[in-house]
Design an enzyme around this catalytic site. Structure first.
Site, PDB file in Angstrom:
ATOM      1  N   CYS A  95       0.849  -1.197   0.000  1.00 51.36           N
ATOM      2  CA  CYS A  95       0.000   0.000   0.000  1.00 51.36           C
ATOM      3  C   CYS A  95       0.886   1.249   0.000  1.00 51.36           C
ATOM      4  CB  CYS A  95      -0.912  -0.004   1.225  1.00 51.36           C
ATOM      5  SG  CYS A  95      -2.077   1.393   1.224  1.00 51.36           S
ATOM      6  N   ASP A 132       0.372   3.821   1.676  1.00 45.09           N
ATOM      7  CA  ASP A 132       0.309   4.444   3.006  1.00 45.09           C
ATOM      8  C   ASP A 132       1.714   4.766   3.536  1.00 45.09           C
ATOM      9  OD1 ASP A 132       0.124   4.660   5.975  1.00 45.09           O
ATOM     10  OD2 ASP A 132      -1.985   4.194   5.594  1.00 45.09           O
ATOM     11  N   ARG A 179       2.890   5.066   6.334  1.00 44.96           N
ATOM     12  CA  ARG A 179       3.334   4.395   7.565  1.00 44.96           C
ATOM     13  C   ARG A 179       3.809   2.964   7.328  1.00 44.96           C
ATOM     14  NH1 ARG A 179      -2.351   5.593  10.240  1.00 44.96           N
ATOM     15  NH2 ARG A 179      -2.847   4.950   8.112  1.00 44.96           N
ATOM     16  N   HIS A 182      -2.160  -3.907   5.098  1.00 41.99           N
ATOM     17  CA  HIS A 182      -1.972  -3.476   6.492  1.00 41.99           C
ATOM     18  C   HIS A 182      -3.314  -3.175   7.135  1.00 41.99           C
ATOM     19  CE1 HIS A 182      -2.597   0.967   5.844  1.00 41.99           C
ATOM     20  NE2 HIS A 182      -2.400   0.570   4.605  1.00 41.99           N
ATOM     21  N   CYS A 207      -6.046   0.147   6.873  1.00 42.65           N
ATOM     22  CA  CYS A 207      -5.864   0.637   5.493  1.00 42.65           C
ATOM     23  C   CYS A 207      -7.046   1.531   5.075  1.00 42.65           C
ATOM     24  CB  CYS A 207      -5.735  -0.548   4.534  1.00 42.65           C
ATOM     25  SG  CYS A 207      -5.395  -0.022   2.828  1.00 42.65           S
TER      26      CYS A 207
HETATM   27 CO    CO Z   1      -3.446   1.252   2.960  1.00 46.17          CO
END
Ligand code: CO
Length: 220
Positions: free
Chosen positions: A42, A44, A46, A98, A101
């Site tokens: 992803c 993302d 993090r 994750h 998400c």
């Molecule tokens: Co995500």
């Protein structure tokens, strides 16, 4: 939050660190790449791929998008998988989702999300495939966590549906495909222990793309 100027300062420090013990670190890095892993994760901020795996530059070929989706009409991911499997000859393909998400959460909302609709459709399709299991989970957070896992599983299946993965596996015995979920709440990486050979066998009942006869130049 790292400032814009700090980024370049950090970069100089990083070069110094890398070359402190290994003077020719960058000369070696520039020569070639022979990663054994393709990581599909992803976007993302993090979920940091190499960092959470403890991997060094050159070790992981990486593709990231919203909610680690492997869509059949996405030329971007098709190119990444093809290049990594056919040319770099990676040994393992990993799809890493994750918990928490945002893409998966958005797909659970019954509303028009504009340009995100066709992308999130891929995850809504995962929900539809597993609707009985998901609807039986009364706790919304637990249902959300489970959809994250099932999304990883189905995106792994999508990787296994590709001709390049099937053909390379038959010829070489790799790559194998793995599903992971990263838990931002603890930092733990969880292996979903996907049974690659079982999934491959099931997939090939319908999506067997190992036969390349039509492409033999006979003009048929
Ligand atoms: Co995500």
């Amino acid at each position: 939050m790292v400032s814009y100027e700090q980024i370049f300062e950090n970069n100089r420090k990083w070069i110094a660190e890398k070359t402190a013990n290994e003077k020719d670190f960058f000369e070696k890095l520039a020569k070639d790449q022979t990663p054994e892993y393709l990581y599909i994760g992803c976007s993302d901020s993090r979920v940091t791929a190499e960092d959470l795996m403890g991997a060094a530059p050159g070790e992981v070929f990486i593709h990231r998008n919203v909610a680690n989706v492997v869509a059949s009409t996405d030329l971007n991911i098709a190119s990444v998988i093809n290049y990594a499997v056919r040319h770099l000859k990676v040994k393992r393909v990993v799809v890493c989702g994750h918990y928490g998400c945002g893409g998966v959460k958005a797909a659970m909302q019954p509303r028009d999300l504009g340009i995100l609709n066709p992308w999130l459709r891929n995850i809504r399709d995962v929900y539809r495939l597993h609707k009985d299991e998901l609807n039986a989970i009364k706790d919304e957070e637990a249902r959300y966590d489970r959809l994250v896992e099932l999304n990883v599983q189905e995106q792994c299946v999508n990787v296994i549906k590709t001709a390049v993965v099937q053909q390379r596996y038959v010829a070489e015995g790799f790559p194998t495909v793995h599903g992971w979920v990263f838990d931002m709440r603890t930092g733990l990486l969880k292996d979903l222990n996907l049974d690659f050979r079982k999934v491959l066998t099931e997939i090939q009942e319908i999506y067997n793309l190992t036969n390349t006869d039509w492409f033999d130049g006979s003009g048929r």
